[in-house]
Design an enzyme around this catalytic site. Structure first.
Site, mmCIF file in Angstrom:
data_model
loop_
_atom_site.group_PDB
_atom_site.id
_atom_site.type_symbol
_atom_site.label_atom_id
_atom_site.label_comp_id
_atom_site.label_asym_id
_atom_site.label_seq_id
_atom_site.Cartn_x
_atom_site.Cartn_y
_atom_site.Cartn_z
ATOM 1 N N GLY A 2 2.817 0.550 -7.573
ATOM 2 C CA GLY A 2 3.231 -0.842 -7.509
ATOM 3 C C GLY A 2 3.824 -1.221 -6.169
ATOM 4 N N GLY A 23 8.538 -2.393 -0.058
ATOM 5 C CA GLY A 23 7.832 -1.125 -0.152
ATOM 6 C C GLY A 23 6.586 -1.225 -1.001
ATOM 7 N N GLY A 42 3.810 1.407 -3.122
ATOM 8 C CA GLY A 42 3.497 2.744 -3.580
ATOM 9 C C GLY A 42 2.189 2.767 -4.340
ATOM 10 N N GLY A 43 1.820 3.946 -4.826
ATOM 11 C CA GLY A 43 0.577 4.089 -5.549
ATOM 12 C C GLY A 43 0.575 3.358 -6.873
ATOM 13 C CG ASP A 54 5.308 10.197 -7.729
ATOM 14 O OD1 ASP A 54 4.940 11.199 -7.081
ATOM 15 O OD2 ASP A 54 5.204 9.039 -7.292
#
Length: 393
Positions: A61, A56, A58-59, A173
């Site tokens: 990492g 995956g 994400g913003g 988040d």
């Protein structure tokens, strides 16, 4: 390649020695058969963790599946984007927050095993590997979810937040992608809240991985104070739970627009929609609608003040569901559940057979009950919501 003049993901100029793009955090591919497509796959980090596969992005990492060589167990390894690590002050904040996340000891929070910095400056978190599905996927494949299941999942989330907030850790988040649901063979949900490692620490030793005034989070779930870049406390997470509840009840977000900035502004200024009005055919119970509306209040002082208070409100709503769990008539045409007093389906208008109700008011034949909803004909794919990281977004 001998050099990589541009990032293949965003087009930013990069140096040949860079492993990741400083602008977007994407991995820069190299012509290396030991790690095709990703410079970290196959590498041992922290002296004990072998990175095996990217799972995956994400913003904040990239998350990899790996193995802890000393124990032979599968772990999740999160590598922080290099563009967030421009100075030693940021690195110090990361260590503070990683230590806080590692202190979390709650069955509904992901377990942090280790954290550190590699010799070439890569910051990483090692966590327990979760095999379930995130809540966004669960809702897309199985939704609309029964009301009782929604309450059960969110009570787990509130419990995890209560533990974090007691330690001064604010998630910032919280969204469906950060709630992992594992369904047991007995049909029970095990829930894990993830991504605490980049949360904000409140209190005397306040710290954050982002600089003051930086708007960080996912716009669809950001509280008004978070959108303004104000100081945050645990109540911003409770607002996000309110968005989750609204979305699970109505299959819609409370505020939508065509740009992230406009969505943030709607959270700040638009009136709170009533889930009963947004999804009239869903039959949203009053008790759950009221919990969502209170959690979505613009002013933090008008919301639930603690995660325990929110959990208690959800518990009372759960009791109200049980008390009003009346028999339903299932529409033979569209499958919608209707109150047993209905003569026509409130979804498609088809006539309902009165023979579906017994003399005592019980439903004859299979029913999902008042706390359930019809299955979607075709499951909608989960929507990827990348966190926003922008000053004064």
């Amino acid at each position: 390649w001998g050099s990589v003049p541009e990032c293949p993901h965003c087009g930013t100029n990069v140096n040949d020695r860079d492993r990741f793009c400083a602008a977007c955090g994407a991995g820069l591919e190299r012509d290396d058969p030991s790690s095709p497509g990703d410079p970290l796959v196959g590498r041992t980090i922290g002296g004990a963790y072998v990175i095996q596969e990217l799972v995956g992005v994400g913003g904040m990492g990239r998350v990899y599946r790996g193995v802890q060589t000393t124990l032979g167990r599968t772990v999740a390894i999160k590598v922080i984007h290099p563009n967030l690590l421009r100075d030693e002050q940021t690195v110090a904040r990361f260590y503070n927050e990683a230590r806080a996340a590692s202190r979390l000891n709650h069955p509904d929070s992901v377990g942090v095993i280790d954290f550190g910095r590699s010799e070439d400056g890569i910051l990483y978190l090692v966590m327990e590997f979760l095999s379930g599905k995130d809540l966004a996927t669960v809702n897309a494949e199985e939704g609309p979810l029964p009301f009782k299941r929604i309450v059960g999942i969110l009570r787990h989330v509130a419990s995890a937040l209560g533990e974090a907030h007691a330690l001064g850790v604010v998630h910032r988040d919280l969204k469906p992608e950060n709630v992992i649901v594992q369904r047991s063979r007995r049909g029970e949900d095990s829930v894990k809240v993830v991504d605490f490692g980049l949360a904000t620490i409140t209190g005397p030793q306040r710290s954050s991985i982002t600089t003051p005034g930086l708007v960080c989070g996912t716009p669809d779930y950001m509280s008004p104070e978070q959108g303004r870049g104000d100081p945050l406390d645990g109540r911003t997470d409770l607002y996000a739970v309110g968005v989750l509840l609204f979305e699970l009840l109505t299959d819609r977000l409370p505020f939508v627009d065509d740009t992230p900035t406009k969505v943030v502004l709607r959270h700040i200024s638009d009136p709170i929609p009533d889930p009963r009005t947004v999804a009239p055919t869903r039959g949203v119970p009053d008790a759950l609608a009221e919990v969502a509306i209170k959690a979505l209040q613009k002013e933090a002082g008008q919301r639930y003040q603690t995660a325990d208070e929110l959990d208690e409100a959800l518990r009372r709503a759960e009791q109200a569901l049980e008390a009003t769990d009346v028999a339903m008539i299932r529409c033979p045409s569209c499958g919608e559940n209707n109150p047993r007093t209905s003569r026509f389906c409130n979804a498609c208008g088809a006539r309902l057979e009165p023979s579906g109700v017994s003399a005592k008011g019980g439903h004859v034949g299979p029913s999902r009950g008042a706390g359930a909803a019809p299955q979607r004909a075709t499951p909608a794919p989960p929507v990827s919501r990348a966190p926003l990281l922008a000053r004064d977004a």
